[in-house]
Motif scaffolding. Structure first.
Motif, mmCIF file in Angstrom:
data_model
loop_
_atom_site.group_PDB
_atom_site.id
_atom_site.type_symbol
_atom_site.label_atom_id
_atom_site.label_comp_id
_atom_site.label_asym_id
_atom_site.label_seq_id
_atom_site.Cartn_x
_atom_site.Cartn_y
_atom_site.Cartn_z
ATOM 1 N N ALA A 1 12.653 -7.249 42.627
ATOM 2 C CA ALA A 1 11.662 -6.834 41.633
ATOM 3 C C ALA A 1 10.436 -7.732 41.689
ATOM 4 C CB ALA A 1 12.277 -6.871 40.239
ATOM 5 N N VAL A 2 9.267 -7.122 41.439
ATOM 6 C CA VAL A 2 8.022 -7.884 41.377
ATOM 7 C C VAL A 2 7.666 -8.131 39.921
ATOM 8 C CG1 VAL A 2 7.169 -7.008 43.572
ATOM 9 C CG2 VAL A 2 6.637 -5.776 41.459
ATOM 10 N N ASN A 3 6.825 -9.118 39.721
ATOM 11 C CA ASN A 3 6.456 -9.498 38.363
ATOM 12 C C ASN A 3 5.281 -8.672 37.826
ATOM 13 O OD1 ASN A 3 4.537 -11.715 36.719
ATOM 14 N ND2 ASN A 3 6.666 -11.579 36.067
ATOM 15 N N LYS A 4 4.388 -8.267 38.740
ATOM 16 C CA LYS A 4 3.206 -7.535 38.302
ATOM 17 C C LYS A 4 3.058 -6.243 39.099
ATOM 18 C CE LYS A 4 0.581 -11.690 37.057
ATOM 19 N NZ LYS A 4 -0.664 -12.477 37.316
ATOM 20 N N LEU A 5 2.772 -5.165 38.383
ATOM 21 C CA LEU A 5 2.473 -3.879 38.995
ATOM 22 C C LEU A 5 1.051 -3.489 38.597
ATOM 23 C CD1 LEU A 5 5.751 -1.831 38.381
ATOM 24 C CD2 LEU A 5 4.871 -2.607 40.572
ATOM 25 N N ASN A 6 0.216 -3.211 39.580
ATOM 26 C CA ASN A 6 -1.168 -2.833 39.317
ATOM 27 C C ASN A 6 -1.445 -1.462 39.924
ATOM 28 O OD1 ASN A 6 -1.550 -5.434 38.211
ATOM 29 N ND2 ASN A 6 -2.084 -6.255 40.233
ATOM 30 N N PHE A 7 -1.893 -0.520 39.084
ATOM 31 C CA PHE A 7 -2.201 0.832 39.534
ATOM 32 C C PHE A 7 -3.691 1.093 39.310
ATOM 33 C CE2 PHE A 7 2.239 0.856 38.349
ATOM 34 C CZ PHE A 7 2.840 1.538 39.400
ATOM 35 N N GLY A 8 -4.363 1.613 40.325
ATOM 36 C CA GLY A 8 -5.790 1.891 40.166
ATOM 37 C C GLY A 8 -6.368 2.593 41.362
ATOM 38 N N ASP A 9 -7.670 2.779 41.301
ATOM 39 C CA ASP A 9 -8.410 3.424 42.380
ATOM 40 C C ASP A 9 -9.249 2.384 43.115
ATOM 41 O OD1 ASP A 9 -7.506 6.078 41.717
ATOM 42 O OD2 ASP A 9 -8.829 5.982 39.978
ATOM 43 N N THR A 10 -9.947 2.818 44.129
ATOM 44 C CA THR A 10 -10.816 1.925 44.887
ATOM 45 C C THR A 10 -12.127 1.717 44.130
ATOM 46 O OG1 THR A 10 -9.867 2.675 46.981
ATOM 47 C CG2 THR A 10 -12.013 1.593 47.075
ATOM 48 N N LEU A 11 -12.558 0.479 44.021
ATOM 49 C CA LEU A 11 -13.811 0.180 43.347
ATOM 50 C C LEU A 11 -14.977 0.742 44.149
ATOM 51 C CD1 LEU A 11 -15.394 -1.240 41.085
ATOM 52 C CD2 LEU A 11 -15.384 -3.306 42.496
ATOM 53 N N ASP A 12 -15.722 1.628 43.511
ATOM 54 C CA ASP A 12 -16.848 2.251 44.190
ATOM 55 C C ASP A 12 -18.042 1.292 44.214
ATOM 56 O OD1 ASP A 12 -18.355 4.077 45.496
ATOM 57 O OD2 ASP A 12 -18.346 5.597 43.939
ATOM 58 N N GLY A 13 -18.970 1.563 45.094
ATOM 59 C CA GLY A 13 -20.140 0.712 45.207
ATOM 60 C C GLY A 13 -21.286 1.142 44.325
ATOM 61 N N ASP A 14 -21.084 2.186 43.468
ATOM 62 C CA ASP A 14 -22.180 2.641 42.633
ATOM 63 C C ASP A 14 -22.492 1.618 41.544
ATOM 64 O OD1 ASP A 14 -21.063 3.904 39.787
ATOM 65 O OD2 ASP A 14 -19.564 3.817 41.376
ATOM 66 N N TYR A 15 -23.694 1.711 41.035
ATOM 67 C CA TYR A 15 -24.214 0.704 40.110
ATOM 68 C C TYR A 15 -23.377 0.629 38.839
ATOM 69 C CZ TYR A 15 -27.414 -1.572 36.835
ATOM 70 O OH TYR A 15 -27.966 -2.399 35.905
ATOM 71 N N VAL A 16 -22.998 1.773 38.284
ATOM 72 C CA VAL A 16 -22.290 1.790 37.008
ATOM 73 C C VAL A 16 -20.923 1.126 37.136
ATOM 74 C CG1 VAL A 16 -21.352 3.263 35.188
ATOM 75 C CG2 VAL A 16 -23.527 3.855 36.268
ATOM 76 N N SER A 17 -20.192 1.446 38.198
ATOM 77 C CA SER A 17 -18.863 0.846 38.397
ATOM 78 C C SER A 17 -18.962 -0.657 38.589
ATOM 79 C CB SER A 17 -18.172 1.481 39.605
ATOM 80 O OG SER A 17 -17.896 2.839 39.379
ATOM 81 N N GLN A 18 -19.956 -1.085 39.346
ATOM 82 C CA GLN A 18 -20.123 -2.516 39.588
ATOM 83 C C GLN A 18 -20.444 -3.264 38.292
ATOM 84 O OE1 GLN A 18 -19.671 -4.196 42.456
ATOM 85 N NE2 GLN A 18 -19.094 -2.362 43.583
ATOM 86 N N GLN A 19 -21.293 -2.672 37.464
ATOM 87 C CA GLN A 19 -21.646 -3.318 36.204
ATOM 88 C C GLN A 19 -20.453 -3.386 35.264
ATOM 89 O OE1 GLN A 19 -24.591 -4.732 37.454
ATOM 90 N NE2 GLN A 19 -24.892 -4.769 35.255
ATOM 91 N N PHE A 20 -19.647 -2.330 35.246
ATOM 92 C CA PHE A 20 -18.450 -2.342 34.398
ATOM 93 C C PHE A 20 -17.498 -3.445 34.839
ATOM 94 C CE2 PHE A 20 -14.107 -1.236 33.387
ATOM 95 C CZ PHE A 20 -14.185 -0.823 32.066
ATOM 96 N N LYS B 1 -8.197 1.007 35.993
ATOM 97 C CA LYS B 1 -7.049 0.296 36.543
ATOM 98 C C LYS B 1 -6.070 -0.062 35.435
ATOM 99 C CE LYS B 1 -6.041 -3.181 40.063
ATOM 100 N NZ LYS B 1 -6.639 -4.185 40.972
ATOM 101 N N SER B 2 -4.750 0.079 35.727
ATOM 102 C CA SER B 2 -3.699 -0.233 34.757
ATOM 103 C C SER B 2 -2.855 -1.387 35.271
ATOM 104 C CB SER B 2 -2.805 0.997 34.518
ATOM 105 O OG SER B 2 -3.561 2.086 34.024
ATOM 106 N N TYR B 3 -2.456 -2.266 34.343
ATOM 107 C CA TYR B 3 -1.698 -3.462 34.700
ATOM 108 C C TYR B 3 -0.371 -3.466 33.927
ATOM 109 C CZ TYR B 3 -6.319 -5.005 36.252
ATOM 110 O OH TYR B 3 -7.546 -5.087 36.863
ATOM 111 N N TYR B 4 0.725 -3.748 34.641
ATOM 112 C CA TYR B 4 2.044 -3.864 34.006
ATOM 113 C C TYR B 4 2.662 -5.200 34.429
ATOM 114 C CZ TYR B 4 1.409 1.133 33.280
ATOM 115 O OH TYR B 4 0.911 2.357 32.911
ATOM 116 N N VAL B 5 3.138 -5.966 33.440
ATOM 117 C CA VAL B 5 3.724 -7.278 33.694
ATOM 118 C C VAL B 5 5.164 -7.283 33.201
ATOM 119 C CG1 VAL B 5 3.559 -9.751 33.255
ATOM 120 C CG2 VAL B 5 1.470 -8.383 33.470
ATOM 121 N N ASP B 6 6.087 -7.704 34.074
ATOM 122 C CA ASP B 6 7.511 -7.795 33.722
ATOM 123 C C ASP B 6 7.746 -9.091 32.939
ATOM 124 O OD1 ASP B 6 10.216 -7.787 33.505
ATOM 125 O OD2 ASP B 6 10.638 -7.814 35.657
#
Length: 704
Positions: free
Chosen positions: A508-527, A537-542
Motif C-alpha cells: 500500500a502507498v501512503n498518498k494517492l493523487n488523481f488529476g489531469d495534466t497541467l495546461d500551459g494556458d494563462y488561467v491554469s498557470q495562475q490558479f 486535482k484530488s489528494y488522498y492520504v492514508d
C-alpha cells in the motif's frame, strides 16, 4: 506462474482456425494478463508473447514454406499480414489476438528446425495501431460532424440541435481578449465594435463521439454499459487546435487582412496640416506588419469578401488656434474605394478621442490654447465590399473650426500608427472541419493517449471479448471486479518450486493523487500559483495503515482549466438585447433649395442608431441627397429604453412638413407625420431590438 507439461496439461495455439504444433516444454507466463487492462498505453499491452514452435509438417504447410525463396507459386505466407490467433488454456483463458512470424530457423539449408512467432493479444494489436495516429487523423470518422460556420449553427448548438448535441459552441477565451465593459465608448462584447464574431467560436465535441470515431476508424467495436450513461452527453472536448481562431481550409484567420503601418520621418506622413471637412490620406509607409500581404506597397488594402474590419489607430497631433475659439477637432476614420470610384465605404467616428477632445474643450471654456495630443482609439468599420480600399483621416466640424489648425505627426514624429487587428467576417460561411480542429498540442496528440486518458479519468478496464474478434468490453474497474469468477489454478502451478506470498498491506502507498495534466494556458498557470495545487486535482492520504509509504500518481492526458468569469456579467440585466448588425450612427443633413432650405436632425440620447435622410418628393426630389463624407457615424450599440429625438427645422412659409418613419422586419411605420419645426421623442422597445433591421428615416420639407 507458468504452464508446464509436468502437470499433464498442454495449451493450444490456434491460428486461422488451425491448431499448430507446439514443443512439449513450451511455457506461457500468465502473471501479467490483468495488467493489460490498465496499461494500454504501455506497449506491449494486454498479451504479447514470443514462442518457438517446431518445424513440423502441419506448421510447414501453414507457413507455406516461406523460408524457400525458390518457390514462386503458390504465394508464400505473408509475414506483414495479421493472422487471427489465440491461446486456449482449457477454457480458463481464451486470448483473441494475432500471430506474426518473426524468424525461420533452418538446418543445413534443407530442414526447418523451428519458427519464432509473436502472439499479440487483441488489445495489444489495437494499441499498436492507434499508437501511430493522431486525433487530427480521424478525418473519415469525424466527417459526419463537419458543418458550416454560421450564427445559426452556433446558436442552435446551445439548444442541442446541432448533430443532436454532439457538437456545441461554448463561450470561451482563446486569446481574443474578451471583455465586458458597459461604459460608453469602450469596446466590450456588449458593444457592436467589440462583439464576438462567428470566427471567435470554436466547436466542442462529445468525448464519446471521439471515442467511437477511433474504434470505427480501425474496424473495432466495443460493448459498455458505462459509455451509455447519460452524464457522458455533457462531457465535451474543445476543438482547440491552435491560437485564437478555428482552422478553416481556405483562409488563415490568424493573419488574413492584418497589418500595422506608421509614418516615416520626413515623408508625406509627418508634419501634415489637416483642414476641416477634408479627407487626409494616411500615407504612413513604414509597414511594420503585413503577414498575409493584404496591404500593397502603395498602401492599397485588398479584401476578397465582404466584411467589417476592427482595428486601432494612434494619433499624434498638434492643435493650434489661428483666431479666438474654444472649439476642438472631432475625428473620423474613413475608408474609400480604390477601384476608380470615389465612394465612401465606411466612416467611423473615433469616439474615445472625440469624447476626450470635448472634455478638453469644456476645460478650455473661454479659448483654445496650442496643445499637443497623443491618443489611441479602437474602431470598427461598416461592411466593406470585396476589392481595394484606402484609409483616410477626416476632421469633422463646423465652420468655426476654421479658426483651428491641426498638424498630424508634428516635428517628424513617428509614434502614430494604424493597425488592423481583425477581419470580422473571415470565418462566416466556411466549412468547419472537425478533424482538422481537433487538439494537437505541440507535437500531436496520439489516439492512444486519448484512450488511456479516458481509462484513467474514469477508472476503466478494457479487455477483449473472448467470443467475438475485434470487439472489446469496456467497464469501470468496480463493475469488472464484481463480475469476476473464482478459478482453480492449482493444476497450472509447479508445486516443486518455491512460492512466495507478499502481504497486501505492505504494497500500500501512503498518498494517492488523481488529476489531469497541467495546461500551459494563462488561467491554469495562475490558479496553480495562487492555490498551490493544480486545478481539478484530488489528494488522498492514508492515515490508518502505519506501514503504508510512497506516493502513487494517476494523471490523465487531459487538461482541466477553471472557467473564466467575465467581470460585469452574471448579474440580472447584464446582457442587453443588441443587434450587432445595426449601422450605428447619426446623420445630420442641411440642403438648400431654390426657395428655402430644410434641415433634419436625428439623434439618440447617450447612444445612437442608424439614421437615413431621404427626399420627400416633388418638387424637392433632391432636397436630401447628401455628401457621404459628412456621415459622422458613431459606432455604439442601442438598448431598450434609449430615446430617439427627432428635431425638424424648416425655413419657409408654406409646404412645411416633417415625418419620422421606423423601418423594421414588419415594414415601415409612421411614428410622426405633421407640421415641421417640431420635436418628437421615441423610446426604443424590446420589439425594436429583437428585429434584424432597425432604421429611422427623418424627412422635412419647406418652401416660400
Amino acid at each position: 506462474m507458468g504452464i508446464i507439461s509436468t502437470q499433464g496439461f498442454v495449451f493450444k495455439l490456434i491460428a486461422n482456425g488451425q491448431q499448430l504444433d507446439l514443443f512439449k516444454d513450451e511455457e506461457i507466463l500468465l502473471s501479467d494478463n490483468v495488467t493489460g487492462l490498465f496499461d494500454l498505453g504501455v506497449l506491449p499491452a494486454d498479451f504479447t508473447r514470443q514462442i518457438t514452435i517446431p518445424g513440423s509438417k502441419v506448421n510447414n504447410a501453414f507457413f507455406e514454406h516461406c523460408y524457400d525463396i525458390s518457390i514462386q507459386s503458390p504465394f508464400l505466407f505473408k509475414s506483414n499480414v495479421k493472422v487471427p490467433a489465440f491461446f486456449d488454456f482449457g477454457g480458463i483463458y481464451l486470448a483473441n489476438g494475432y500471430l506474426q512470424l518473426n524468424k525461420v530457423n533452418v538446418i543445413a539449408n534443407k530442414f526447418i528446425d523451428s519458427y519464432e512467432v509473436t502472439i499479440y493479444g487483441g488489445l495489444s494489436s489495437f494499441a499498436r495501431e492507434i499508437n501511430r495516429a493522431f486525433l487530427t487523423d480521424l478525418t473519415s470518422s469525424l466527417s459526419q460532424y463537419n458543418h458550416t460556420a454560421s450564427l445559426s449553427n452556433i446558436s442552435s448548438s446551445w439548444n442541442g440541435d446541432l448533430f443532436s448535441g454532439s457538437i456545441v459552441y461554448p463561450m470561451a477565451e482563446y486569446g481574443q481578449e474578451i471583455v465586458y465593459n458597459p461604459s460608453v465608448a469602450n469596446y466590450g462584447i456588449d458593444e457592436p465594435s467589440g462583439s464576438l464574431c462567428v470566427q471567435d467560436y470554436k466547436p466542442a465535441i462529445r468525448v464519446k463521439a471521439v471515442w467511437d470515431a477511433i474504434f470505427d476508424t480501425y474496424g473495432y467495436t466495443y460493448t459498455s454499459s458505462f459509455m451509455e450513461q447519460k452524464f457522458l452527453d455533457n462531457v465535451y472536448m474543445i476543438c482547440n487546435n491552435k491560437l485564437r481562431y478555428p482552422i478553416i481550409e481556405n483562409i488563415d484567420l490568424e493573419t488574413y487582412g492584418l497589418f500595422r503601418i506608421s509614418p516615416i520621418s520626413g515623408s508625406g506622413g509627418t508634419n501634415v496640416t489637416a483642414s476641416v471637412a477634408t479627407l487626409v490620406p494616411l500615407n504612413w509607409y513604414n509597414v511594420e506588419a503585413n503577414p498575409n500581404g493584404n496591404l500593397s506597397s502603395s498602401l492599397a488594402y485588398t479584401t476578397d469578401f465582404s466584411s467589417s474590419i476592427r482595428g486601432e489607430i494612434k494619433l499624434d497631433f498638434l492643435v493650434q488656434p489661428t483666431a479666438a475659439t474654444n472649439n476642438m477637432p472631432q475625428f473620423a476614420i474613413v475608408v474609400l474605394s480604390d477601384d476608380g470610384f470615389n465612394i465612401v465605404e465606411s466612416s467611423t467616428n473615433l469616439t474615445a478621442i472625440n469624447d476626450y477632445m470635448q472634455e478638453v474643450q469644456t476645460y478650455n471654456s473661454g479659448s483654445t490654447r496650442t496643445q499637443r495630443f497623443t491618443l489611441t482609439n479602437q474602431f470598427q468599420t461598416q461592411i466593406l465590399p470585396p476589392g481595394n480600399h484606402r484609409f483616410y483621416l477626416y476632421w469633422t466640424g463646423t465652420p468655426s473650426n476654421t479658426n483651428l489648425q491641426i498638424i498630424l505627426n508634428p516635428q517628424n514624429s513617428v509614434s502614430a500608427y494604424l493597425e488592423i487587428q481583425k477581419v470580422n467576417q473571415g470565418g462566416d460561411g466556411q466549412i468547419m472541419d472537425i478533424a482538422s480542429n481537433m487538439p494537437f498540442g505541440t507535437v500531436g496528440i496520439k489516439l492512444i493517449d486519448f484512450i488511456t486518458s479516458m481509462q484513467k479519468k474514469f477508472n476503466l478496464v478494457i479487455y477483449p471479448n473472448k467470443l467475438r474478434p475485434k470487439e472489446f468490453i469496456v467497464e469501470t474497474f468496480n463493475t469488472w471486479y464484481k463480475q469476476g469468477e473464482i478459478k482453480d489454478f492449482n493444476r497450472y502451478i509447479n508445486l516443486d518450486k518455491n512460492i512466495g506470498v507478499t502481504l497486501a498491506n505492505n504494497l500500500a502507498v501512503n498518498k494517492l493523487n488523481f488529476g489531469d495534466t497541467l495546461d500551459g494556458d494563462y488561467v491554469s498557470q495562475q490558479f496553480a500559483k495562487e492555490a498551490g495545487r493544480e486545478f481539478g486535482k484530488s489528494y488522498y492520504v492514508d492515515t490508518e495503515n502505519f506501514f503504508s509509504q510512497g506516493e502513487f500518481n494517476v494523471k490523465t492526458g487531459f487538461a482541466s482549466s477553471p472557467i473564466v468569469y467575465l467581470a460585469g456579467t452574471g448579474t440580472s440585466g447584464s446582457t442587453n438585447i443588441n443587434e450587432a448588425g445595426f449601422r450605428a450612427g447619426t446623420i445630420v443633413q442641411t440642403q438648400s433649395s431654390p426657395s428655402g432650405f430644410a434641415q433634419t436632425f436625428l439623434q439618440v440620447q447617450t447612444t445612437y442608431v442608424a439614421i437615413a435622410a431621404t427626399a420627400v418628393g416633388s418638387p424637392f426630389t433632391n432636397a436630401f441627397d447628401f455628401d457621404p463624407n459628412i456621415l459622422g457615424f458613431n459606432n455604439r450599440s442601442v438598448t431598450i429604453g434609449n430615446d430617439i429625438v427627432f428635431t425638424s427645422v424648416a425655413d419657409g412659409t408654406t409646404y412645411q412638413t416633417a415625418q419620422l418613419i421606423r423601418v423594421n422586419d414588419s415594414g415601415s411605420f409612421d411614428l410622426y407625420s405633421g407640421s415641421a419645426n417640431t420635436i418628437y421623442t421615441y423610446t426604443l422597445t424590446a420589439a425594436d431590438m429583437s428585429s434584424s433591421v432597425l432604421n429611422f428615416i427623418g424627412q422635412t420639407s419647406a418652401r416660400d
